[in-house]
Design a protein around this motif. Sequence first.
Motif, PDB file in Angstrom:
ATOM      1  N   ARG A 104       3.800   3.689 -16.913  1.00  0.00           N
ATOM      2  CA  ARG A 104       4.032   5.289 -17.337  1.00  0.00           C
ATOM      3  C   ARG A 104       5.536   5.450 -17.593  1.00  0.00           C
ATOM      4  N   TYR A 105       6.287   5.466 -15.927  1.00  0.00           N
ATOM      5  CA  TYR A 105       7.025   5.792 -15.148  1.00  0.00           C
ATOM      6  C   TYR A 105       7.849   5.259 -16.572  1.00  0.00           C
ATOM      7  N   ARG A 106       8.170   4.087 -16.100  1.00  0.00           N
ATOM      8  CA  ARG A 106       9.390   3.062 -16.586  1.00  0.00           C
ATOM      9  C   ARG A 106       9.090   3.155 -18.290  1.00  0.00           C
ATOM     10  N   SER A 107       8.126   2.973 -18.877  1.00  0.00           N
ATOM     11  CA  SER A 107       7.839   3.412 -20.053  1.00  0.00           C
ATOM     12  C   SER A 107       9.003   4.850 -20.940  1.00  0.00           C
ATOM     13  N   LYS A 108       9.032   5.282 -19.981  1.00  0.00           N
ATOM     14  CA  LYS A 108       9.223   7.301 -20.639  1.00  0.00           C
ATOM     15  C   LYS A 108      10.868   6.622 -19.997  1.00  0.00           C
ATOM     16  N   THR A 109      11.051   6.472 -18.947  1.00  0.00           N
ATOM     17  CA  THR A 109      12.534   6.264 -18.426  1.00  0.00           C
ATOM     18  C   THR A 109      13.390   5.215 -19.160  1.00  0.00           C
ATOM     19  N   GLY A 110      12.878   4.042 -18.892  1.00  0.00           N
ATOM     20  CA  GLY A 110      13.181   2.780 -19.140  1.00  0.00           C
ATOM     21  C   GLY A 110      13.923   1.994 -18.306  1.00  0.00           C
ATOM     22  N   SER A 111      13.569   2.758 -17.083  1.00  0.00           N
ATOM     23  CA  SER A 111      14.314   2.144 -15.620  1.00  0.00           C
ATOM     24  C   SER A 111      13.550   1.159 -14.836  1.00  0.00           C
ATOM     25  N   SER A 112      14.364   0.213 -14.693  1.00  0.00           N
ATOM     26  CA  SER A 112      13.704  -1.382 -14.005  1.00  0.00           C
ATOM     27  C   SER A 112      13.757  -1.779 -12.325  1.00  0.00           C
ATOM     28  N   ARG A 113      13.785  -0.382 -11.988  1.00  0.00           N
ATOM     29  CA  ARG A 113      14.317   0.071 -10.230  1.00  0.00           C
ATOM     30  C   ARG A 113      13.118  -0.574  -9.463  1.00  0.00           C
ATOM     31  N   LYS A 114      13.165  -1.298  -8.881  1.00  0.00           N
ATOM     32  CA  LYS A 114      11.888  -1.848  -7.797  1.00  0.00           C
ATOM     33  C   LYS A 114      11.185  -0.458  -7.000  1.00  0.00           C
ATOM     34  N   ILE A 115      10.483  -0.825  -7.453  1.00  0.00           N
ATOM     35  CA  ILE A 115       8.816   0.160  -6.714  1.00  0.00           C
ATOM     36  C   ILE A 115       7.932  -0.368  -6.139  1.00  0.00           C
ATOM     37  N   PHE A 116       7.727   0.033  -4.590  1.00  0.00           N
ATOM     38  CA  PHE A 116       7.086  -0.957  -3.954  1.00  0.00           C
ATOM     39  C   PHE A 116       5.587   0.062  -3.573  1.00  0.00           C
ATOM     40  N   ILE A 117       4.196  -1.084  -3.547  1.00  0.00           N
ATOM     41  CA  ILE A 117       3.006  -0.352  -3.947  1.00  0.00           C
ATOM     42  C   ILE A 117       2.772  -0.318  -2.175  1.00  0.00           C
ATOM     43  N   ALA A 118       2.238   0.737  -1.563  1.00  0.00           N
ATOM     44  CA  ALA A 118       1.978   0.465  -0.165  1.00  0.00           C
ATOM     45  C   ALA A 118       0.283   0.548  -0.139  1.00  0.00           C
ATOM     46  N   ALA A 119      -0.193  -0.260   0.350  1.00  0.00           N
ATOM     47  CA  ALA A 119      -1.379  -0.415   1.003  1.00  0.00           C
ATOM     48  C   ALA A 119      -1.986   0.728   1.853  1.00  0.00           C
ATOM     49  N   ASP A 120      -2.790   2.207   1.190  1.00  0.00           N
ATOM     50  CA  ASP A 120      -2.779   2.880   2.240  1.00  0.00           C
ATOM     51  C   ASP A 120      -3.751   2.895   3.379  1.00  0.00           C
ATOM     52  N   ILE A 121      -3.828   2.623   5.057  1.00  0.00           N
ATOM     53  CA  ILE A 121      -5.140   2.333   5.484  1.00  0.00           C
ATOM     54  C   ILE A 121      -4.910   3.318   6.903  1.00  0.00           C
ATOM     55  N   GLY A 122      -5.856   4.452   6.371  1.00  0.00           N
ATOM     56  CA  GLY A 122      -6.460   5.143   7.690  1.00  0.00           C
ATOM     57  C   GLY A 122      -7.130   5.429   8.628  1.00  0.00           C
ATOM     58  N   PRO A 123      -7.273   6.423   9.298  1.00  0.00           N
ATOM     59  CA  PRO A 123      -8.524   6.241  10.988  1.00  0.00           C
ATOM     60  C   PRO A 123      -9.937   5.521  10.088  1.00  0.00           C
ATOM     61  N   LEU A 124     -10.709   4.788  10.656  1.00  0.00           N
ATOM     62  CA  LEU A 124     -12.221   4.634  10.376  1.00  0.00           C
ATOM     63  C   LEU A 124     -12.934   6.317  10.497  1.00  0.00           C
ATOM     64  N   GLY A 125     -12.163   6.803  11.401  1.00  0.00           N
ATOM     65  CA  GLY A 125     -13.368   8.291  11.380  1.00  0.00           C
ATOM     66  C   GLY A 125     -14.050   8.276  11.791  1.00  0.00           C
ATOM     67  N   GLN A 126     -14.207   7.057  13.351  1.00  0.00           N
ATOM     68  CA  GLN A 126     -15.032   7.179  14.418  1.00  0.00           C
ATOM     69  C   GLN A 126     -14.152   6.862  15.546  1.00  0.00           C
ATOM     70  N   LEU A 127     -14.169   7.528  16.505  1.00  0.00           N
ATOM     71  CA  LEU A 127     -13.754   6.919  17.661  1.00  0.00           C
ATOM     72  C   LEU A 127     -14.258   5.161  17.900  1.00  0.00           C
ATOM     73  N   LEU A 128     -12.679   4.186  18.923  1.00  0.00           N
ATOM     74  CA  LEU A 128     -12.970   3.117  19.354  1.00  0.00           C
ATOM     75  C   LEU A 128     -13.968   2.976  20.773  1.00  0.00           C
ATOM     76  N   GLU A 129     -14.347   1.740  21.428  1.00  0.00           N
ATOM     77  CA  GLU A 129     -14.798   2.347  22.651  1.00  0.00           C
ATOM     78  C   GLU A 129     -13.684   2.268  23.420  1.00  0.00           C
ATOM     79  N   PRO A 130     -13.745   2.660  24.442  1.00  0.00           N
ATOM     80  CA  PRO A 130     -14.981   2.805  25.239  1.00  0.00           C
ATOM     81  C   PRO A 130     -14.736   4.366  25.225  1.00  0.00           C
ATOM     82  N   SER A 131     -14.195   5.189  24.438  1.00  0.00           N
ATOM     83  CA  SER A 131     -14.376   6.461  23.888  1.00  0.00           C
ATOM     84  C   SER A 131     -15.423   6.595  22.540  1.00  0.00           C
TER      85      SER A 131
END
Length: 304
Positions: A104-131
């Motif tokens: 949609r951005y490219r269609s609206k602006t006509g821009s061909s600039r490079k845009i990187f997609i970052a696979a976002d990885i957050g914490p598991l939400g539980q502590l690892l051993e030994p904690s």
Amino acid sequence: MFILENNISFLDALDQRILIGDGAMGTMLQSMGIAESPDHLNIDEQKIEKVIEVHLGYLNAGSDIIQTNTFGANPVKLKSYQLEQKIEEINKNAVLAVREAISRYRSKTGSSRKIFIAADIGPLGQLLEPSGTISADQAIQYFRQQIEILAGMGSDVVLIETMMDINEALAALKAAQQAAEKLPVICSLTFGPNGVTMMGNKAQDAVKQLQEAGAAVVGANCSLGSVSMLEVAQKMREADKKAKLLFQPNAGLPVLKDGQTVYNESAQIMAANIAKYLPYNPSIIGACCGSTPQHIQEIIKVVS
């Protein structure tokens, strides 16, 4: 700002200029009146439009890197919501949402600039051993399950973020190397104002450990506003003069205003603070909780 050619690789782009990340997803959705966990929106055809809208805001502001809406889309967190069977759908749809926003951005602006997609990885939400009760091998398996899906959908880089435990960060990094061996990996921890994580990991030590383990970029995000994170930036740069570093602070501190939680750094104030990071030669600058496309716009002016 120098426009990146559309065929440039992520690692080559890092050598061209400072890359601009995006800003907050969760607090942006909250400002739209959405109270659900952001990852849940990826399985609702109507609600995912809000996610696309946030991505578009950052694209219009000028972000070079757009993070997938998958911060909590790992099997451990999803199981707590009885959504573990939806892990593939949630993660695939998140990449598709970024792709739709870019289209949609490219269609609206006509821009061909490079845009990187970052696979976002957050914490598991539980502590690892030994904690906690999760072993390092189990953590690698959990992270790998999510990363394989995101990498398979054509992400350009893996972004491991908001880690409080260097061991969990290293497990996620190892999973990324196994599941997406061709993709560069960014690994970012969250620190207190003294440059130490909640689990006692020092910023300067983290730079060395994560680089030795194979991270292309290391850094800090969340927890701190742009003033407090400056000390972390200094410690990380002192630890390694040549390391590629990422900094994505919060837009200040959360405060209650008219019954709503807001962050106390305006776009202009945050950008003025970001100017003080430039002597530490960051490779990537973005923002975290409380930030908006306006914050990214002002940051770009300073970086330019």
